[in-house]
Scaffold this active site. Sequence first.
Site: not given
Length: 414
Positions: A131, A208, A211, A234, A372
């Site tokens: 991302h 990261d 997700q 999220k 993104c």
Amino acid sequence: MSAAAPLAPPLDVERLRADFPILRQKVNGRPLVYLDNGASSQRPLAVIDAERNYAETMHANVHRGVHTLSQRATDAFEAARERVRHFINARSVREVVFTKGTTESINLVAHSFLRPRVQPGDEVLISWLEHHANIVPWQMACEATGAVLKVTPIDRRGELDLDAFQSLLSDRTRLVAMTHVSNALGTVLPVRQIVALAHARGVPVLLDGAQAVPHFALDMQALDCDFYAFSGHKLYGPDGIGVLYGRERLLDAMPPWQGGGDMILSVSFSGTTYNQLPFKFEAGTPHMSGAVGLAAAIDYVDAVGLERIAAWERTLLEYATERLTAIEGLTIIGTARDKASLVSFVLDGVHPHDIGTILDQAGVAIRTGHHCAMPAIEFFGVPATARASFAFYNTRDEVDRLVAAVTAARDMFR
Ligand code: 7TS
């Protein structure tokens, strides 16, 4: 088609849906089908109530007052931090820094960890799947320091080339920064191997987790990464709140990146001493109701059970993949063997934005564009995709509604 038998009884999805007031509405005259969970998932009443209860009974500024409300707010805020620590199995609350979200968490590491440590020619190693939040902060840090950004390639499935990763790790690599799950393609990266390979070369690793956190249980001690970033919005929680997990030894050695209240112990014009962890990285009034809401979201997710969530989402992913694949002219972008519950696709002769607009008319919310993650999407020779991303509250009927709407979009452009 069924997923491997889950250990816990399956989810009662209809009952759980009742916990999410926003899902009860019609959009453009049709019952809402919300399939943009990768961007932001929805909040259950338990989260909304926790934020409201905070505002109604305990709001005041934290860490500052001796009065009762300030004490209540501080207790709630610090209890939320402990809730996060337990959820990700960090060793200590000193390793849990509240931020605005994943983006801010990564920028913090870029500023405070990377910049002071790199010389011209040193390297930061990322992947083609990132991302923009896990690309641009490193580009900015490289530009400022003369360091070099290296990118691990992917294959046509959207899987990371682990051999290439290994050979890109060099004596100059100062940090590996990789996504845990790709937001554009759904690929789950082999993070344990990535961490082991990097650590074998003495290179710290940032993951990261934006997700990943909504889909599987996390254990920072088992994962052994050095930094982990995620966002509340999220994870069925509030927006404007997120977390940076950091290994205490590293956080301790890092300078603060923003100055202000709360991050200091004492200030005089001749000098300032900084507060202890994690407050050193939390300048200014934090998002107190957000932290309380995030803790409630974690309670909710834990009560539902991440194992059961993963099993149901796997069923949805398989069903959606099978049904979408059967649509003539549709190509799925991202076919990794290990995928989180999202499907990116393109349709011959129909621009993804048109698909998104037509689906919206049918009450189906998906995301279209480059998500993104422009390099990841452009790798497949397309400027954009349509992306349906599922949460545990989605149903097979909703997948059918998605498929019907995509089929209608294709027929419209024939
Ligand atoms: N990293 C990944 C893997 C993401 O998916 C996102 C947001 C971010 C970082 C940034 O998170 P933020 O909370 O700081 O904004 N991803 C998406 C998406 O897929 N659609 O909208 C936002």
